[in-house]
Motif scaffolding. Sequence first.
Motif, PDB file in Angstrom:
ATOM      1  N   ASN A  24      -7.740   8.629  -2.464  1.00 29.77           N
ATOM      2  CA  ASN A  24      -7.321   7.280  -2.121  1.00 29.77           C
ATOM      3  C   ASN A  24      -7.766   6.348  -3.243  1.00 29.77           C
ATOM      4  N   THR A  39      -7.538  -5.767  -6.086  1.00 29.42           N
ATOM      5  CA  THR A  39      -7.632  -5.677  -4.623  1.00 29.42           C
ATOM      6  C   THR A  39      -9.084  -5.745  -4.180  1.00 29.42           C
ATOM      7  N   ALA A  74      -3.089  -0.733  -3.166  1.00 35.86           N
ATOM      8  CA  ALA A  74      -3.895   0.473  -2.961  1.00 35.86           C
ATOM      9  C   ALA A  74      -2.963   1.658  -2.807  1.00 35.86           C
ATOM     10  N   LEU A 133      -8.119   2.402  -4.881  1.00 31.32           N
ATOM     11  CA  LEU A 133      -8.173   0.956  -4.697  1.00 31.32           C
ATOM     12  C   LEU A 133      -8.230   0.325  -6.085  1.00 31.32           C
ATOM     13  N   TYR A 134      -7.372  -0.659  -6.325  1.00 25.30           N
ATOM     14  CA  TYR A 134      -7.330  -1.293  -7.634  1.00 25.30           C
ATOM     15  C   TYR A 134      -8.301  -2.465  -7.694  1.00 25.30           C
ATOM     16  N   VAL A 159       0.863  -1.181   0.000  1.00 34.75           N
ATOM     17  CA  VAL A 159       0.000   0.000   0.000  1.00 34.75           C
ATOM     18  C   VAL A 159       0.899   1.230   0.000  1.00 34.75           C
ATOM     19  N   PHE A 165     -12.561   5.329  -1.101  1.00 27.99           N
ATOM     20  CA  PHE A 165     -11.629   4.928  -2.147  1.00 27.99           C
ATOM     21  C   PHE A 165     -12.277   5.101  -3.518  1.00 27.99           C
TER      22      PHE A 165
END
Length: 224
Positions: free
Chosen positions: A36, A42, A105, A38-39, A27, A94
């Motif tokens: 922020n 993930t 992330a 997030l992929y 991260v 996110f």
Amino acid sequence: MPNPGGYALVLNPTIVAPRRTCKFSRVLIDGGNNINILYRDTMTKLGLEAKDLEPTRTIFHGIIPGLSCSPIGRIRLDVLFGTSDHFRREPLWFKVVDLSRAYHALLGRPALTKFMAVPHYASLKMKLLGPKGLITITSDYRKSLECSLDGARLAESLVIAEERCQLDRIVALANKMAAVPVPAEEPSDEASFNPSKETKKVKLNQEDPSYSKYIVMGTRLDIK
């Protein structure tokens, strides 16, 4: 560390989702980012699906070199820093992106503000207040270097793929233009005038040196 200050701050927080809780080792802490991230892979590891996301109109840059990116949605998840006997947990929003990346992330300024955390890039540490006092999270420069190398290879492959797409578009456009028939020139009704090679220029007013007008006449014409 052989090169203090030359590594990204990569930490291992725990992310809590409704169906699953996971501790992620990659991260990125990025104080220069205002969101922020997030992929998607993930999100899948957390047991989340596209229907769990809320719509968003955010467009941001910097993830793919030279290109903009639109998230597939947003989601609010709890993030936990610390150990089982001393930790701090906060909810974070996110933006979820459908991209390949070397990290799980990315935590930007909103996360640092929420935790009131202080990152220290020279020593690869981050400090924040918990219920029992100060919490210090330490990163490993070897992991940071590994993530940087993976990220560089991935960014290079993305740039190459984009250049290949642009080249394919140019070739397709060139082939399309070559396939268009060029209309033949229609013959002119009037005969075109082609002057003879045996010609000479004669001034209309030979007495005035400044006079520039002249005529073109054949050299084989009779003197009359």
